[in-house]
Design a protein around this motif. Structure first.
Motif, mmCIF file in Angstrom:
data_model
loop_
_atom_site.group_PDB
_atom_site.id
_atom_site.type_symbol
_atom_site.label_atom_id
_atom_site.label_comp_id
_atom_site.label_asym_id
_atom_site.label_seq_id
_atom_site.Cartn_x
_atom_site.Cartn_y
_atom_site.Cartn_z
ATOM 1 N N ASP A 2 5.797 120.960 9.963
ATOM 2 C CA ASP A 2 6.518 120.899 11.221
ATOM 3 C C ASP A 2 7.822 120.157 11.011
ATOM 4 O O ASP A 2 7.843 119.087 10.396
ATOM 5 C CB ASP A 2 5.686 120.179 12.286
ATOM 6 C CG ASP A 2 4.487 121.010 12.712
ATOM 7 O OD1 ASP A 2 4.643 122.226 12.887
ATOM 8 O OD2 ASP A 2 3.403 120.439 12.883
ATOM 9 N N ASN A 3 8.898 120.736 11.503
ATOM 10 C CA ASN A 3 10.213 120.116 11.412
ATOM 11 C C ASN A 3 10.885 120.192 12.767
ATOM 12 O O ASN A 3 10.757 121.194 13.469
ATOM 13 C CB ASN A 3 11.094 120.844 10.393
ATOM 14 C CG ASN A 3 10.624 120.633 8.981
ATOM 15 O OD1 ASN A 3 10.730 119.540 8.453
ATOM 16 N ND2 ASN A 3 10.094 121.665 8.361
ATOM 17 N N THR A 4 11.634 119.156 13.105
ATOM 18 C CA THR A 4 12.421 119.146 14.322
ATOM 19 C C THR A 4 13.881 118.975 13.943
ATOM 20 O O THR A 4 14.225 118.130 13.114
ATOM 21 C CB THR A 4 11.984 118.007 15.257
ATOM 22 O OG1 THR A 4 10.614 118.218 15.612
ATOM 23 C CG2 THR A 4 12.823 117.988 16.523
ATOM 24 N N PHE A 5 14.730 119.802 14.544
ATOM 25 C CA PHE A 5 16.160 119.776 14.274
ATOM 26 C C PHE A 5 16.903 119.548 15.571
ATOM 27 O O PHE A 5 16.476 120.017 16.625
ATOM 28 C CB PHE A 5 16.627 121.116 13.680
ATOM 29 C CG PHE A 5 15.944 121.497 12.416
ATOM 30 C CD1 PHE A 5 16.453 121.116 11.190
ATOM 31 C CD2 PHE A 5 14.771 122.245 12.438
ATOM 32 C CE1 PHE A 5 15.807 121.477 10.003
ATOM 33 C CE2 PHE A 5 14.124 122.609 11.270
ATOM 34 C CZ PHE A 5 14.648 122.219 10.051
ATOM 35 N N GLY A 9 25.629 123.431 19.865
ATOM 36 C CA GLY A 9 26.356 124.683 20.034
ATOM 37 C C GLY A 9 25.563 125.794 20.684
ATOM 38 O O GLY A 9 26.110 126.858 20.945
ATOM 39 N N MET A 10 24.290 125.574 20.955
ATOM 40 C CA MET A 10 23.493 126.597 21.641
ATOM 41 C C MET A 10 23.765 126.482 23.136
ATOM 42 O O MET A 10 23.368 125.505 23.764
ATOM 43 C CB MET A 10 21.994 126.405 21.377
ATOM 44 C CG MET A 10 21.563 126.655 19.967
ATOM 45 S SD MET A 10 19.760 126.590 19.783
ATOM 46 C CE MET A 10 19.408 124.899 20.281
ATOM 47 N N THR A 11 24.464 127.460 23.691
ATOM 48 C CA THR A 11 24.858 127.366 25.094
ATOM 49 C C THR A 11 24.230 128.434 25.983
ATOM 50 O O THR A 11 24.378 128.370 27.199
ATOM 51 C CB THR A 11 26.388 127.468 25.216
ATOM 52 O OG1 THR A 11 26.813 128.707 24.637
ATOM 53 C CG2 THR A 11 27.074 126.302 24.506
ATOM 54 N N CYS A 12 23.554 129.416 25.376
ATOM 55 C CA CYS A 12 23.004 130.505 26.189
ATOM 56 C C CYS A 12 21.772 131.110 25.506
ATOM 57 O O CYS A 12 21.409 130.731 24.402
ATOM 58 C CB CYS A 12 24.061 131.588 26.394
ATOM 59 S SG CYS A 12 24.574 132.397 24.854
ATOM 60 N N GLY A 13 21.163 132.051 26.183
ATOM 61 C CA GLY A 13 19.995 132.717 25.638
ATOM 62 C C GLY A 13 20.303 133.473 24.356
ATOM 63 O O GLY A 13 19.461 133.553 23.458
ATOM 64 N N ASP A 35 14.401 123.981 22.920
ATOM 65 C CA ASP A 35 14.791 123.418 24.211
ATOM 66 C C ASP A 35 16.311 123.368 24.187
ATOM 67 O O ASP A 35 16.907 122.436 23.645
ATOM 68 C CB ASP A 35 14.195 122.023 24.400
ATOM 69 C CG ASP A 35 14.513 121.441 25.762
ATOM 70 O OD1 ASP A 35 15.476 121.915 26.427
ATOM 71 O OD2 ASP A 35 13.811 120.496 26.176
ATOM 72 N N ARG A 36 16.923 124.392 24.742
ATOM 73 C CA ARG A 36 18.373 124.536 24.669
ATOM 74 C C ARG A 36 19.095 123.379 25.359
ATOM 75 O O ARG A 36 20.155 122.953 24.916
ATOM 76 C CB ARG A 36 18.772 125.860 25.296
ATOM 77 C CG ARG A 36 20.197 126.231 25.091
ATOM 78 C CD ARG A 36 20.514 127.578 25.673
ATOM 79 N NE ARG A 36 19.761 127.788 26.908
ATOM 80 C CZ ARG A 36 19.526 128.961 27.450
ATOM 81 N NH1 ARG A 36 19.969 130.040 26.880
ATOM 82 N NH2 ARG A 36 18.846 129.076 28.557
ATOM 83 N N SER A 37 18.529 122.848 26.436
ATOM 84 C CA SER A 37 19.202 121.779 27.181
ATOM 85 C C SER A 37 19.359 120.505 26.349
ATOM 86 O O SER A 37 20.318 119.758 26.532
ATOM 87 C CB SER A 37 18.464 121.476 28.482
ATOM 88 O OG SER A 37 17.179 120.950 28.216
ATOM 89 N N THR A 38 18.432 120.265 25.439
ATOM 90 C CA THR A 38 18.518 119.074 24.585
ATOM 91 C C THR A 38 18.967 119.407 23.162
ATOM 92 O O THR A 38 19.245 118.502 22.378
ATOM 93 C CB THR A 38 17.154 118.353 24.503
ATOM 94 O OG1 THR A 38 16.202 119.223 23.880
ATOM 95 C CG2 THR A 38 16.666 117.937 25.871
ATOM 96 N N GLY A 39 18.989 120.690 22.820
ATOM 97 C CA GLY A 39 19.360 121.095 21.468
ATOM 98 C C GLY A 39 18.243 120.919 20.461
ATOM 99 O O GLY A 39 18.457 121.006 19.254
ATOM 100 N N LYS A 40 17.038 120.692 20.958
ATOM 101 C CA LYS A 40 15.900 120.443 20.066
ATOM 102 C C LYS A 40 15.268 121.763 19.627
ATOM 103 O O LYS A 40 14.948 122.617 20.454
ATOM 104 C CB LYS A 40 14.876 119.585 20.803
ATOM 105 C CG LYS A 40 13.688 119.196 19.977
ATOM 106 C CD LYS A 40 12.778 118.294 20.808
ATOM 107 C CE LYS A 40 11.395 118.225 20.222
ATOM 108 N NZ LYS A 40 10.475 117.491 21.075
ATOM 109 N N VAL A 41 15.102 121.906 18.317
ATOM 110 C CA VAL A 41 14.468 123.097 17.746
ATOM 111 C C VAL A 41 13.287 122.622 16.903
ATOM 112 O O VAL A 41 13.473 121.931 15.905
ATOM 113 C CB VAL A 41 15.458 123.910 16.879
ATOM 114 C CG1 VAL A 41 14.769 125.112 16.262
ATOM 115 C CG2 VAL A 41 16.667 124.336 17.700
#
Length: 64
Positions: A2-5, A9-13, A35-41
């Motif tokens: 498991d990795n979290t990044f 720059g992710m602003t839309c679907g 979670d696009r709002s936080t930028g968490k992948v």
């Protein structure tokens, strides 16, 4: 593994799908949650963290 990044720059679907597809090209079996709002992948993959980060960066997004 498991990795979290933190991805900037992710602003839309479309951005979200581009990141998911980039990871899927590297590892079709990867599980990806964004979670696009936080930028968490969050990525569950057998591939090395560095390879996943490069795949995201190659799509034009900044990976912290």
């Amino acid at each position: 593994m498991d990795n979290t990044f933190q991805v900037q720059g992710m602003t839309c679907g479309h951005c979200e799908m581009a990141v998911k597809k980039a990871i899927a090209r590297l590892d079709p079996e990867a599980k990806v949650e964004i979670d696009r709002s936080t930028g968490k992948v969050d990525v569950h993959s057998t591939k090395p963290r560095e390879d996943i980060a490069h795949a995201i960066a190659d799509e034009g997004y900044q990976v912290a």
